[in-house]
Motif scaffolding. Structure first.
Motif, PDB file in Angstrom:
ATOM      1  N   GLN A   1     -13.053  31.553  23.771  1.00 18.85           N
ATOM      2  CA  GLN A   1     -12.254  31.808  24.971  1.00 18.85           C
ATOM      3  C   GLN A   1     -13.088  31.563  26.225  1.00 18.85           C
ATOM      4  OE1 GLN A   1     -10.845  35.804  25.273  1.00 18.85           O
ATOM      5  NE2 GLN A   1      -9.462  35.358  26.953  1.00 18.85           N
ATOM      6  N   LYS A   2     -14.353  31.999  26.203  1.00 15.74           N
ATOM      7  CA  LYS A   2     -15.223  31.754  27.364  1.00 15.74           C
ATOM      8  C   LYS A   2     -15.501  30.269  27.536  1.00 15.74           C
ATOM      9  CE  LYS A   2     -17.982  35.997  27.342  1.00 15.74           C
ATOM     10  NZ  LYS A   2     -19.341  36.504  27.165  1.00 15.74           N
ATOM     11  N   SER A   3     -15.799  29.570  26.429  1.00 21.75           N
ATOM     12  CA  SER A   3     -16.189  28.161  26.538  1.00 21.75           C
ATOM     13  C   SER A   3     -15.033  27.266  26.967  1.00 21.75           C
ATOM     14  CB  SER A   3     -16.770  27.656  25.223  1.00 21.75           C
ATOM     15  OG  SER A   3     -15.774  27.618  24.228  1.00 21.75           O
TER      16      SER A   3
ATOM     17  N   SER B   1     -23.231  33.167  27.058  1.00 24.26           N
ATOM     18  CA  SER B   1     -23.640  34.573  27.147  1.00 24.26           C
ATOM     19  C   SER B   1     -23.393  35.083  28.555  1.00 24.26           C
ATOM     20  CB  SER B   1     -25.104  34.742  26.758  1.00 24.26           C
ATOM     21  OG  SER B   1     -25.917  33.969  27.599  1.00 24.26           O
ATOM     22  N   GLY B   2     -23.166  36.376  28.651  1.00 28.10           N
ATOM     23  CA  GLY B   2     -22.946  36.998  29.949  1.00 28.10           C
ATOM     24  C   GLY B   2     -21.527  37.496  30.106  1.00 28.10           C
ATOM     25  N   GLU B   3     -21.223  37.962  31.314  1.00 27.13           N
ATOM     26  CA  GLU B   3     -19.933  38.564  31.619  1.00 27.13           C
ATOM     27  C   GLU B   3     -19.059  37.582  32.382  1.00 27.13           C
ATOM     28  OE1 GLU B   3     -18.144  42.439  34.004  1.00 27.13           O
ATOM     29  OE2 GLU B   3     -20.147  41.689  34.476  1.00 27.13           O
ATOM     30  N   MET B   4     -17.805  37.508  31.979  1.00 28.71           N
ATOM     31  CA  MET B   4     -16.840  36.676  32.689  1.00 28.71           C
ATOM     32  C   MET B   4     -15.587  37.519  32.929  1.00 28.71           C
ATOM     33  SD  MET B   4     -15.180  32.997  31.748  1.00 28.71           S
ATOM     34  CE  MET B   4     -16.715  32.315  31.286  1.00 28.71           C
ATOM     35  N   ASN B   5     -15.567  38.222  34.038  1.00 24.71           N
ATOM     36  CA  ASN B   5     -14.459  39.097  34.388  1.00 24.71           C
ATOM     37  C   ASN B   5     -13.844  38.580  35.679  1.00 24.71           C
ATOM     38  OD1 ASN B   5     -12.722  41.165  34.966  1.00 24.71           O
ATOM     39  ND2 ASN B   5     -14.163  42.786  34.441  1.00 24.71           N
ATOM     40  N   GLN B   6     -12.909  37.658  35.553  1.00 20.62           N
ATOM     41  CA  GLN B   6     -12.313  37.033  36.729  1.00 20.62           C
ATOM     42  C   GLN B   6     -11.398  37.992  37.480  1.00 20.62           C
ATOM     43  OE1 GLN B   6     -10.436  33.691  34.884  1.00 20.62           O
ATOM     44  NE2 GLN B   6     -12.230  32.399  35.140  1.00 20.62           N
TER      45      GLN B   6
ATOM     46  N   ARG C   1     -16.267  39.366  38.857  1.00 24.91           N
ATOM     47  CA  ARG C   1     -17.662  39.378  38.399  1.00 24.91           C
ATOM     48  C   ARG C   1     -17.836  38.312  37.330  1.00 24.91           C
ATOM     49  NH1 ARG C   1     -16.509  44.956  38.101  1.00 24.91           N
ATOM     50  NH2 ARG C   1     -16.412  44.738  35.841  1.00 24.91           N
ATOM     51  N   ILE C   2     -18.601  37.290  37.662  1.00 23.70           N
ATOM     52  CA  ILE C   2     -18.915  36.232  36.696  1.00 23.70           C
ATOM     53  C   ILE C   2     -20.421  36.049  36.702  1.00 23.70           C
ATOM     54  CG2 ILE C   2     -18.612  33.814  36.087  1.00 23.70           C
ATOM     55  CD1 ILE C   2     -15.929  33.919  37.570  1.00 23.70           C
ATOM     56  N   ASP C   3     -21.010  36.209  35.553  1.00 21.66           N
ATOM     57  CA  ASP C   3     -22.458  36.014  35.389  1.00 21.66           C
ATOM     58  C   ASP C   3     -22.658  35.442  33.996  1.00 21.66           C
ATOM     59  OD1 ASP C   3     -25.170  36.007  35.542  1.00 21.66           O
ATOM     60  OD2 ASP C   3     -25.411  38.184  35.533  1.00 21.66           O
ATOM     61  N   ILE C   4     -22.624  34.112  33.880  1.00 23.80           N
ATOM     62  CA  ILE C   4     -22.716  33.461  32.573  1.00 23.80           C
ATOM     63  C   ILE C   4     -23.901  32.514  32.542  1.00 23.80           C
ATOM     64  CG2 ILE C   4     -20.255  33.608  32.036  1.00 23.80           C
ATOM     65  CD1 ILE C   4     -20.003  30.683  32.947  1.00 23.80           C
ATOM     66  N   SER C   5     -24.344  32.225  31.334  1.00 20.05           N
ATOM     67  CA  SER C   5     -25.400  31.226  31.153  1.00 20.05           C
ATOM     68  C   SER C   5     -25.206  30.559  29.797  1.00 20.05           C
ATOM     69  CB  SER C   5     -26.779  31.874  31.246  1.00 20.05           C
ATOM     70  OG  SER C   5     -26.942  32.816  30.221  1.00 20.05           O
ATOM     71  N   PHE C   6     -25.553  29.263  29.730  1.00 19.04           N
ATOM     72  CA  PHE C   6     -25.474  28.513  28.481  1.00 19.04           C
ATOM     73  C   PHE C   6     -26.395  27.303  28.580  1.00 19.04           C
ATOM     74  CE2 PHE C   6     -21.929  27.425  31.222  1.00 19.04           C
ATOM     75  CZ  PHE C   6     -21.986  26.046  31.308  1.00 19.04           C
ATOM     76  N   TRP C   7     -26.741  26.763  27.417  1.00 22.16           N
ATOM     77  CA  TRP C   7     -27.659  25.629  27.355  1.00 22.16           C
ATOM     78  C   TRP C   7     -26.892  24.323  27.510  1.00 22.16           C
ATOM     79  CZ3 TRP C   7     -32.859  25.738  27.342  1.00 22.16           C
ATOM     80  CH2 TRP C   7     -33.466  26.974  27.120  1.00 22.16           C
TER      81      TRP C   7
ATOM     82  N   SER D   1     -21.378  34.706  40.189  1.00 20.78           N
ATOM     83  CA  SER D   1     -20.411  34.773  41.278  1.00 20.78           C
ATOM     84  C   SER D   1     -19.967  36.217  41.432  1.00 20.78           C
ATOM     85  CB  SER D   1     -19.204  33.894  40.943  1.00 20.78           C
ATOM     86  OG  SER D   1     -18.183  34.099  41.866  1.00 20.78           O
ATOM     87  N   ILE D   2     -19.920  36.673  42.676  1.00 19.60           N
ATOM     88  CA  ILE D   2     -19.537  38.057  42.956  1.00 19.60           C
ATOM     89  C   ILE D   2     -18.471  38.066  44.037  1.00 19.60           C
ATOM     90  CG2 ILE D   2     -20.324  40.297  43.815  1.00 19.60           C
ATOM     91  CD1 ILE D   2     -23.094  39.567  42.787  1.00 19.60           C
TER      92      ILE D   2
END
Length: 157
Positions: free
Chosen positions: A80-82, A118-123, A127-133, A147-148
Motif C-alpha cells: 500500500q505504501k509503495s 520504511s517510516g510513517e505515511m499518515n497523509q 505526517r510523512i517520513d519515509i525512506s527506501f533504497w 513532510s510536515i
C-alpha cells in the motif's frame, strides 16, 4: 347438553397413542464407523456420534499461523505504501532532479524488485517520513522524504 365432536382434518397425520405404562419402541443405536472399517454404505440418523479426539495438535501450528498472518499484513501494508502517490511523486522528483541524476545516474528506480518502504505515511494528519533504497545506472542510495503539516489549514513543508 350435547358436546360437539372434534373433527379431524383430512390428511393430517395421526400419532400413535401409547398407554402410559408402555414405552414406545426404540431403535437400537449402531456404533459409528471405525477407521479402515470399509465403505459407509448406509447412513442412519440415529447412529452413535464418533468420539472426539481431545489431543491439541492445532496448538503446534498456531505460531506458524500467527507468523504467516503477520508477514502477510506487513507485505500488504508495504505494498500500500509503495503504490501510493507520495512514493510515485518522490520517485518522479528524484528522476527529474539534476543533482540526483549526477549522483545516481540515469534510469532511477527502486533498488529491489519488492521495495521496503520504511517510516510513517499518515497523509490525513500531514505526517510523512519515509525512506527506501533507489538505484540508478551509476550507484544506489537511500532516498528519504520528510513532510510536515503543522496544522489543518496550513501548507505542507
Amino acid at each position: 347438553m350435547i358436546l360437539p365432536r372434534a373433527k379431524r382434518r383430512v390428511g393430517a397425520p395421526r400419532l400413535p397413542i401409547f398407554p402410559r405404562h408402555v414405552q414406545p419402541p426404540r431403535r437400537n443405536l449402531i456404533p459409528a464407523p471405525r477407521q479402515n472399517s470399509g465403505p459407509l454404505l448406509e447412513r442412519r440418523s440415529d447412529r452413535e456420534l464418533p468420539s472426539v479426539n481431545s489431543n491439541r495438535r492445532w496448538w503446534r501450528t498456531l505460531p506458524f499461523f500467527a507468523v504467516a498472518v503477520g508477514a502477510a499484513m506487513l507485505g500488504i501494508f508495504n505494498y500500500q505504501k509503495s503504490s501510493s502517490s507520495v512514493v510515485s511523486s518522490t520517485l518522479y522528483a528524484l528522476r527529474t532532479s539534476p543533482r540526483a541524476r549526477e549522483i545516481l545516474g540515469e534510469e532511477i528506480y527502486f533498488a529491489h524488485k519488492m521495495p521496503w518502504i520504511s517510516g510513517e505515511m499518515n497523509q490525513l494528519h500531514g505526517r510523512i517520513d519515509i525512506s527506501f533504497w533507489v538505484k540508478g545506472s551509476k550507484t544506489q542510495g537511500k532516498m528519504r522524504f520528510r513532510s510536515i503539516r503543522p496544522d489543518r489549514m496550513s501548507y505542507v513543508r
